[in-house]
Design a protein around this motif. Sequence first.
Motif, PDB file in Angstrom:
ATOM      1  N   ASP A 121     -10.603 -29.521   5.161  1.00  0.00           N
ATOM      2  CA  ASP A 121     -10.044 -30.300   5.835  1.00  0.00           C
ATOM      3  C   ASP A 121      -9.998 -32.082   5.310  1.00  0.00           C
ATOM      4  O   ASP A 121      -8.762 -32.604   4.834  1.00  0.00           O
ATOM      5  CB  ASP A 121      -9.988 -31.212   7.257  1.00  0.00           C
ATOM      6  CG  ASP A 121      -9.840 -29.641   7.790  1.00  0.00           C
ATOM      7  OD1 ASP A 121      -9.177 -29.532   8.795  1.00  0.00           O
ATOM      8  OD2 ASP A 121     -10.806 -29.489   8.455  1.00  0.00           O
ATOM      9  N   GLU A 122     -11.077 -32.225   4.419  1.00  0.00           N
ATOM     10  CA  GLU A 122     -11.100 -33.763   2.978  1.00  0.00           C
ATOM     11  C   GLU A 122     -10.051 -33.461   1.670  1.00  0.00           C
ATOM     12  O   GLU A 122      -9.808 -34.340   1.171  1.00  0.00           O
ATOM     13  CB  GLU A 122     -12.599 -33.649   2.789  1.00  0.00           C
ATOM     14  CG  GLU A 122     -13.267 -34.382   3.594  1.00  0.00           C
ATOM     15  CD  GLU A 122     -14.588 -33.830   3.103  1.00  0.00           C
ATOM     16  OE1 GLU A 122     -14.985 -34.002   1.999  1.00  0.00           O
ATOM     17  OE2 GLU A 122     -15.517 -33.636   4.277  1.00  0.00           O
ATOM     18  N   LEU A 123     -10.145 -31.727   1.415  1.00  0.00           N
ATOM     19  CA  LEU A 123      -9.444 -31.456   0.177  1.00  0.00           C
ATOM     20  C   LEU A 123      -7.721 -31.402   0.934  1.00  0.00           C
ATOM     21  O   LEU A 123      -6.548 -31.605  -0.207  1.00  0.00           O
ATOM     22  CB  LEU A 123      -9.602 -30.146  -0.345  1.00  0.00           C
ATOM     23  CG  LEU A 123     -11.220 -30.798  -0.980  1.00  0.00           C
ATOM     24  CD1 LEU A 123     -11.371 -29.820  -0.976  1.00  0.00           C
ATOM     25  CD2 LEU A 123     -11.033 -31.809  -1.782  1.00  0.00           C
ATOM     26  N   ALA A 124      -7.169 -31.236   1.982  1.00  0.00           N
ATOM     27  CA  ALA A 124      -6.026 -30.270   1.817  1.00  0.00           C
ATOM     28  C   ALA A 124      -4.674 -31.707   1.736  1.00  0.00           C
ATOM     29  O   ALA A 124      -3.817 -31.494   0.749  1.00  0.00           O
ATOM     30  CB  ALA A 124      -5.187 -30.236   3.603  1.00  0.00           C
ATOM     31  N   ALA A 125      -4.970 -32.464   1.957  1.00  0.00           N
ATOM     32  CA  ALA A 125      -4.353 -34.186   1.418  1.00  0.00           C
ATOM     33  C   ALA A 125      -4.191 -34.020  -0.781  1.00  0.00           C
ATOM     34  O   ALA A 125      -3.011 -34.420  -0.383  1.00  0.00           O
ATOM     35  CB  ALA A 125      -4.587 -34.705   2.087  1.00  0.00           C
ATOM     36  N   VAL A 126      -5.321 -33.833  -1.150  1.00  0.00           N
ATOM     37  CA  VAL A 126      -4.681 -33.840  -2.531  1.00  0.00           C
ATOM     38  C   VAL A 126      -4.952 -32.626  -2.913  1.00  0.00           C
ATOM     39  O   VAL A 126      -3.570 -32.709  -3.776  1.00  0.00           O
ATOM     40  CB  VAL A 126      -6.521 -34.109  -3.160  1.00  0.00           C
ATOM     41  CG1 VAL A 126      -7.602 -33.539  -2.777  1.00  0.00           C
ATOM     42  CG2 VAL A 126      -6.190 -34.551  -4.298  1.00  0.00           C
ATOM     43  N   LEU A 127      -4.822 -30.816  -2.054  1.00  0.00           N
ATOM     44  CA  LEU A 127      -4.163 -30.025  -2.712  1.00  0.00           C
ATOM     45  C   LEU A 127      -2.123 -30.514  -2.735  1.00  0.00           C
ATOM     46  O   LEU A 127      -2.025 -30.287  -3.256  1.00  0.00           O
ATOM     47  CB  LEU A 127      -4.640 -28.958  -1.683  1.00  0.00           C
ATOM     48  CG  LEU A 127      -5.581 -28.722  -2.051  1.00  0.00           C
ATOM     49  CD1 LEU A 127      -5.979 -27.462  -0.593  1.00  0.00           C
ATOM     50  CD2 LEU A 127      -6.448 -27.903  -3.634  1.00  0.00           C
ATOM     51  N   ALA A 128      -1.814 -30.993  -1.695  1.00  0.00           N
ATOM     52  CA  ALA A 128      -0.645 -30.363  -1.123  1.00  0.00           C
ATOM     53  C   ALA A 128       0.352 -31.794  -2.260  1.00  0.00           C
ATOM     54  O   ALA A 128       0.662 -31.869  -2.617  1.00  0.00           O
ATOM     55  CB  ALA A 128      -0.972 -31.401   0.219  1.00  0.00           C
ATOM     56  N   GLU A 129      -0.593 -33.602  -2.622  1.00  0.00           N
ATOM     57  CA  GLU A 129      -0.085 -33.903  -3.239  1.00  0.00           C
ATOM     58  C   GLU A 129      -0.001 -33.658  -5.143  1.00  0.00           C
ATOM     59  O   GLU A 129       0.568 -33.983  -5.981  1.00  0.00           O
ATOM     60  CB  GLU A 129      -1.499 -35.103  -3.479  1.00  0.00           C
ATOM     61  CG  GLU A 129      -1.142 -36.365  -2.645  1.00  0.00           C
ATOM     62  CD  GLU A 129      -2.339 -37.087  -1.971  1.00  0.00           C
ATOM     63  OE1 GLU A 129      -3.210 -37.193  -3.188  1.00  0.00           O
ATOM     64  OE2 GLU A 129      -3.033 -37.274  -1.367  1.00  0.00           O
ATOM     65  N   ASN A 130      -0.970 -32.548  -5.163  1.00  0.00           N
ATOM     66  CA  ASN A 130      -1.520 -32.362  -6.173  1.00  0.00           C
ATOM     67  C   ASN A 130      -0.478 -30.619  -6.429  1.00  0.00           C
ATOM     68  O   ASN A 130      -0.302 -30.160  -7.846  1.00  0.00           O
ATOM     69  CB  ASN A 130      -2.227 -32.089  -7.235  1.00  0.00           C
ATOM     70  CG  ASN A 130      -2.951 -33.205  -7.332  1.00  0.00           C
ATOM     71  OD1 ASN A 130      -3.028 -34.360  -7.998  1.00  0.00           O
ATOM     72  ND2 ASN A 130      -3.910 -34.471  -6.171  1.00  0.00           N
ATOM     73  N   ASP A 131       0.125 -30.516  -5.562  1.00  0.00           N
ATOM     74  CA  ASP A 131       1.093 -29.331  -5.825  1.00  0.00           C
ATOM     75  C   ASP A 131      -0.236 -28.297  -5.853  1.00  0.00           C
ATOM     76  O   ASP A 131       0.375 -27.154  -7.015  1.00  0.00           O
ATOM     77  CB  ASP A 131       2.161 -28.682  -6.751  1.00  0.00           C
ATOM     78  CG  ASP A 131       3.322 -27.911  -6.080  1.00  0.00           C
ATOM     79  OD1 ASP A 131       2.945 -26.907  -4.970  1.00  0.00           O
ATOM     80  OD2 ASP A 131       3.611 -27.537  -6.799  1.00  0.00           O
ATOM     81  N   ILE A 132      -1.168 -28.196  -5.900  1.00  0.00           N
ATOM     82  CA  ILE A 132      -2.139 -27.152  -5.960  1.00  0.00           C
ATOM     83  C   ILE A 132      -2.181 -26.330  -4.921  1.00  0.00           C
ATOM     84  O   ILE A 132      -2.487 -26.123  -4.084  1.00  0.00           O
ATOM     85  CB  ILE A 132      -3.627 -27.514  -6.263  1.00  0.00           C
ATOM     86  CG1 ILE A 132      -3.319 -28.217  -7.445  1.00  0.00           C
ATOM     87  CG2 ILE A 132      -4.645 -26.673  -6.196  1.00  0.00           C
ATOM     88  CD1 ILE A 132      -3.674 -28.196  -8.965  1.00  0.00           C
ATOM     89  N   LYS A 133      -2.094 -25.124  -4.948  1.00  0.00           N
ATOM     90  CA  LYS A 133      -2.414 -23.581  -3.873  1.00  0.00           C
ATOM     91  C   LYS A 133      -3.950 -23.134  -3.445  1.00  0.00           C
ATOM     92  O   LYS A 133      -4.373 -23.550  -3.758  1.00  0.00           O
ATOM     93  CB  LYS A 133      -1.324 -22.141  -4.514  1.00  0.00           C
ATOM     94  CG  LYS A 133      -0.329 -22.517  -4.725  1.00  0.00           C
ATOM     95  CD  LYS A 133       0.659 -23.253  -3.953  1.00  0.00           C
ATOM     96  CE  LYS A 133       1.945 -23.281  -4.958  1.00  0.00           C
ATOM     97  NZ  LYS A 133       2.999 -24.644  -4.565  1.00  0.00           N
TER      98      LYS A 133
END
Length: 345
Positions: A121-133
């Motif tokens: 949950d902590e990482l979901a936003a940064v994954l989405a922002e950086n388009d990392i699957k």
Amino acid sequence: MTERITITRPDDWHLHLRDGAVLQHTVPATARVMGRAIIMPNLQPPVMNAEQALEYRSRILSKVPQGLNFNPLMVLYLTDNTTPEMIREAKQAGHIVAVKLYPAGATTNSDSGVTDLGKLDELAAVLAENDIKLLVHGEVTHSDIDIFDREKRFLDEILVPLAARHPDLNMVVEHITTKDAADFVSSQGANVAATITVQHLAYNRNHMLVGGIKPHFYCLPVLKRNTHQQALQDAVVSGSAKFFLGTDSAPHAKGAKESACGCAGCYSAYAAIELYAEIFDDLGALDKLEGFASHHGPDFYGLPRNSDEITLIKQDWQAPQEMPFGSDIIVPLRAGETLRWKLDY
Ligand SMILES: NC(=O)N[C@@H](CC(=O)O)C(=O)O
Ligand SMILES: [Zn+2]
Ligand SMILES: [Zn+2]
């Protein structure tokens, strides 16, 4: 006249190459036909940051045979210590397209995996922002849960709520093995996809357990009953863009498989596209092979499709009984059997 089929060059969206001396064998096996592959990070120690991923990538590239274009796409292994900063660095470094979630203890070299899934949950936003699957090995690991139920339990307890909490998170449910997983993926938006292996399309648990235990069919998630195999076949025959090729070719030396405690993983890379072609042919769905092998993957990852083509011909050939694997040997999937499709070099 020989039957033949020409398709856009495929990619392998889930591959284990390992490291060290075996790269001289595992890299050419995939690079001969795949344009790209998603390189799994479960080395020992795992590939946890951008620097390690780029170093591993150059070891892989140094083993690509002259004249072949092969682009290894790298993945970071999520641990309890993965930070948003590490995701941003990975994006900036280039060549890193995903992070891999292994619930701790789920499979080969997964001891460093995530123990606290709240981490996601902590990482979901940064994954989405950086388009990392987010790539997921979808099995729970509690010792009291039956191994045949572990994918379904992961789905119900982890994945369904996770996907609901993060409707924009791009995730691939790797090597799905059940009707439940296929149905889940189908029911989700375009942000959720799945890879399907050769062995889960071609076999069910009877192949592994009837008439003597066959260690070379043992992989994780373990082969399920035939109704699940059928559901995976239906998924690929449907032509849905949510399903694409990921061999999960996971080589282990012969002695590590044929053992009182045999390792999980099937080695299919040496004939990956040929094996898929045979299955699609058996299913009367050769016209769906190109989408599955060459279009759906890059479309999901937001990458261009490969621009050249390969041709397969329907011609019998014999799979080797054994193959070199560094200084060791390996028994490939379908060892010694007659394969019916061949790459036309
Ligand atoms: N699939 C397997 O059975 N084994 C893989 C790990 C994995 O993909 O889970 C391996 O690295 O050996
Ligand atoms: Zn896995
Ligand atoms: Zn794998």
